[in-house]
Design a protein around this motif. Structure first.
Motif, PDB file in Angstrom:
ATOM      1  N   LYS A  89       0.855  -1.178   0.000  1.00 22.12           N
ATOM      2  CA  LYS A  89       0.000   0.000   0.000  1.00 22.12           C
ATOM      3  C   LYS A  89       0.897   1.237   0.000  1.00 22.12           C
ATOM      4  N   ASN A  90       0.280   2.408  -0.135  1.00 20.00           N
ATOM      5  CA  ASN A  90       1.050   3.656  -0.176  1.00 20.00           C
ATOM      6  C   ASN A  90       1.873   3.881   1.086  1.00 20.00           C
ATOM      7  N   ASP A  91       1.397   3.327   2.223  1.00 20.90           N
ATOM      8  CA  ASP A  91       2.136   3.510   3.473  1.00 20.90           C
ATOM      9  C   ASP A  91       3.162   2.409   3.708  1.00 20.90           C
ATOM     10  N   GLY A  92       3.341   1.534   2.721  1.00 22.46           N
ATOM     11  CA  GLY A  92       4.329   0.469   2.844  1.00 22.46           C
ATOM     12  C   GLY A  92       3.807  -0.825   3.424  1.00 22.46           C
ATOM     13  N   THR A  93       2.536  -0.853   3.841  1.00 26.06           N
ATOM     14  CA  THR A  93       1.956  -2.071   4.414  1.00 26.06           C
ATOM     15  C   THR A  93       1.788  -3.134   3.328  1.00 26.06           C
ATOM     16  N   PRO A  94       2.299  -4.337   3.542  1.00 31.21           N
ATOM     17  CA  PRO A  94       2.094  -5.396   2.534  1.00 31.21           C
ATOM     18  C   PRO A  94       0.641  -5.844   2.509  1.00 31.21           C
ATOM     19  N   ILE A  95       0.138  -6.102   1.317  1.00 30.97           N
ATOM     20  CA  ILE A  95      -1.252  -6.523   1.166  1.00 30.97           C
ATOM     21  C   ILE A  95      -1.323  -7.537   0.031  1.00 30.97           C
ATOM     22  N   ILE A  96      -2.121  -8.571   0.224  1.00 29.08           N
ATOM     23  CA  ILE A  96      -2.232  -9.630  -0.783  1.00 29.08           C
ATOM     24  C   ILE A  96      -3.519  -9.430  -1.583  1.00 29.08           C
ATOM     25  N   PRO A  97      -3.403  -9.231  -2.889  1.00 24.99           N
ATOM     26  CA  PRO A  97      -4.612  -9.069  -3.702  1.00 24.99           C
ATOM     27  C   PRO A  97      -5.237 -10.423  -4.040  1.00 24.99           C
ATOM     28  N   PHE A  98      -6.564 -10.448  -4.102  1.00 26.87           N
ATOM     29  CA  PHE A  98      -7.250 -11.635  -4.621  1.00 26.87           C
ATOM     30  C   PHE A  98      -8.496 -11.164  -5.360  1.00 26.87           C
ATOM     31  N   PHE A  99      -9.094 -12.046  -6.137  1.00 28.44           N
ATOM     32  CA  PHE A  99     -10.074 -11.596  -7.122  1.00 28.44           C
ATOM     33  C   PHE A  99     -11.259 -12.549  -7.233  1.00 28.44           C
ATOM     34  N   THR A 100     -12.403 -11.967  -7.577  1.00 26.07           N
ATOM     35  CA  THR A 100     -13.630 -12.752  -7.718  1.00 26.07           C
ATOM     36  C   THR A 100     -13.704 -13.488  -9.037  1.00 26.07           C
ATOM     37  N   SER A 101     -12.907 -13.090 -10.017  1.00 30.92           N
ATOM     38  CA  SER A 101     -12.949 -13.715 -11.341  1.00 30.92           C
ATOM     39  C   SER A 101     -11.633 -13.473 -12.061  1.00 30.92           C
ATOM     40  N   LEU A 102     -11.419 -14.221 -13.134  1.00 27.97           N
ATOM     41  CA  LEU A 102     -10.226 -14.017 -13.944  1.00 27.97           C
ATOM     42  C   LEU A 102     -10.253 -12.634 -14.590  1.00 27.97           C
ATOM     43  N   GLU A 103     -11.444 -12.182 -14.994  1.00 25.83           N
ATOM     44  CA  GLU A 103     -11.566 -10.848 -15.599  1.00 25.83           C
ATOM     45  C   GLU A 103     -11.133  -9.761 -14.620  1.00 25.83           C
ATOM     46  N   ALA A 104     -11.536  -9.886 -13.353  1.00 25.34           N
ATOM     47  CA  ALA A 104     -11.143  -8.902 -12.337  1.00 25.34           C
ATOM     48  C   ALA A 104      -9.639  -8.923 -12.112  1.00 25.34           C
ATOM     49  N   LEU A 105      -9.042 -10.108 -12.135  1.00 24.69           N
ATOM     50  CA  LEU A 105      -7.590 -10.233 -11.981  1.00 24.69           C
ATOM     51  C   LEU A 105      -6.868  -9.556 -13.143  1.00 24.69           C
ATOM     52  N   GLN A 106      -7.330  -9.801 -14.355  1.00 22.51           N
ATOM     53  CA  GLN A 106      -6.662  -9.241 -15.540  1.00 22.51           C
ATOM     54  C   GLN A 106      -6.737  -7.712 -15.558  1.00 22.51           C
ATOM     55  N   ARG A 107      -7.798  -7.137 -14.987  1.00 22.75           N
ATOM     56  CA  ARG A 107      -7.896  -5.668 -14.937  1.00 22.75           C
ATOM     57  C   ARG A 107      -6.813  -5.064 -14.063  1.00 22.75           C
ATOM     58  N   ALA A 108      -6.337  -5.830 -13.088  1.00 24.12           N
ATOM     59  CA  ALA A 108      -5.356  -5.300 -12.144  1.00 24.12           C
ATOM     60  C   ALA A 108      -3.916  -5.501 -12.599  1.00 24.12           C
ATOM     61  N   SER A 145     -10.776  -2.564  -9.597  1.00 27.05           N
ATOM     62  CA  SER A 145     -12.159  -2.696 -10.039  1.00 27.05           C
ATOM     63  C   SER A 145     -13.021  -1.665  -9.311  1.00 27.05           C
ATOM     64  N   SER A 146     -14.192  -1.419  -9.850  1.00 27.73           N
ATOM     65  CA  SER A 146     -15.090  -0.420  -9.247  1.00 27.73           C
ATOM     66  C   SER A 146     -15.595  -0.856  -7.875  1.00 27.73           C
ATOM     67  N   TYR A 147     -15.705  -2.173  -7.687  1.00 28.85           N
ATOM     68  CA  TYR A 147     -16.178  -2.699  -6.411  1.00 28.85           C
ATOM     69  C   TYR A 147     -15.126  -3.631  -5.841  1.00 28.85           C
ATOM     70  N   GLY A 148     -14.715  -3.352  -4.613  1.00 29.38           N
ATOM     71  CA  GLY A 148     -13.722  -4.182  -3.953  1.00 29.38           C
ATOM     72  C   GLY A 148     -13.827  -4.007  -2.457  1.00 29.38           C
ATOM     73  N   LYS A 149     -12.966  -4.682  -1.715  1.00 29.59           N
ATOM     74  CA  LYS A 149     -12.985  -4.558  -0.257  1.00 29.59           C
ATOM     75  C   LYS A 149     -11.642  -4.974   0.326  1.00 29.59           C
ATOM     76  N   GLU A 150     -11.185  -4.207   1.305  1.00 29.24           N
ATOM     77  CA  GLU A 150     -10.001  -4.587   2.065  1.00 29.24           C
ATOM     78  C   GLU A 150     -10.438  -5.429   3.254  1.00 29.24           C
ATOM     79  N   PHE A 151      -9.728  -6.510   3.505  1.00 30.93           N
ATOM     80  CA  PHE A 151     -10.016  -7.390   4.634  1.00 30.93           C
ATOM     81  C   PHE A 151      -8.876  -7.304   5.637  1.00 30.93           C
ATOM     82  N   PHE A 152      -9.212  -7.008   6.878  1.00 30.51           N
ATOM     83  CA  PHE A 152      -8.227  -6.949   7.952  1.00 30.51           C
ATOM     84  C   PHE A 152      -8.112  -8.331   8.600  1.00 30.51           C
TER      85      PHE A 152
END
Length: 263
Positions: A63-82, A112-119
């Protein structure tokens, strides 16, 4: 986001727009496969069953503050957009992904337009309860005198979301709200939601806890109680002096009576 690629993306969009839909999204998420950027020892992509003994390497971002974050996706299309360049990816059950990344910060559908961060605490709750908030049970050890009344700052957003959610639960006859203050305690007053029902209320209250955690006024604690006729204290106050903010309609009751499995 363009048209959703699957039912999980559709439920994510509904959950973003209405907190009452979030428990349904979490349920769908825990039953779905998700896509991650990474690879295993095995050849190929879109691996849905990772062979025993294989190591899974997952890409993490910062993230911008240096915090590591693991991305995951609801579909292959969502992954390819990133992605800005071609990368390997793996598909696996969301539950397995959460178990192997426990303690990490996760981001669903970045770019993507819709997403969510999970703590991390949300992931613990998802694995434990199926929703993103694990309730805490409190037992009153001795008789305590409390002050009960109506909140001056009415939690309209929370009440609206709970009303929408409870309409999906035929077990709930009515729900009430009040403010409770323990004069002997220095803690802030807490909001109390009382549930009146004629069936097991556990599932409805679990989902309501998730919704309340997302929509209660910042800094306000919310307690849940099951109301019982003839009891003093909170039950007596709510049932006799407070107008319910939610009441089950006859239409909902009839739908419940004639739903599949009813005799």
């Amino acid at each position: 986001m363009s048209k959703p690629s699957n039912d999980l993306e559709r439920k994510l969009m509904l959950a973003a727009d209405n907190p009452a839909n979030r428990p349904e999204f979490y349920k769908a998420l825990m039953a779905s496969d998700v896509y991650v950027i990474g690879f295993t020892d095995s050849e190929g992509e879109e691996i849905r069953t990772i062979p025993t003994g294989d190591k899974l390497s997952i890409v993490s971002w910062e993230k911008n503050d240096g915090t590591p974050i693991i991305p995951f996706f609801t579909s292959l299309e969502a992954l390819q957009r990133a992605l800005k360049e071609e990368s390997k990816y793996v598909a696996l059950p969301a539950k397995s992904f959460f178990e192997m990344t426990l303690g990490s910060f996760l981001m669903l559908n970045p770019a993507s337009s819709y997403g969510k961060e999970f703590f991390p605490d949300e992931i613990h709750a998802l694995l434990e309860t199926g929703v993103n908030h694990a309730p805490q049970t409190r037992v009153v050890q001795k008789e305590t005198k409390v002050l009960l009344g109506q909140p001056a700052n009415y939690p309209s957003e929370m009440v609206s979301a709970l009303t929408s959610l409870l309409a999906k639960h035929s077990a709930v006859k009515a729900a009430y709200l009040c403010l409770m203050q323990d004069p002997s305690s220095s803690e802030k007053p807490s909001l109390v939601v009382g549930f009146d029902g004629d069936k097991d209320l556990a599932e409805a209250m679990k989902e309501a806890g998730s919704v309340a955690a997302d929509t209660a006024p910042k800094g306000d604690a919310v307690d849940f109680v099951v109301l019982k006729k003839g009891e003093s204290g909170v039950s007596n106050y709510m049932l006799k002096s407070v107008k319910p903010f939610y009441e089950r309609t006859w239409g909902a009751k009839l739908r419940s009576l004639f739903s599949p499995g009813k005799v």
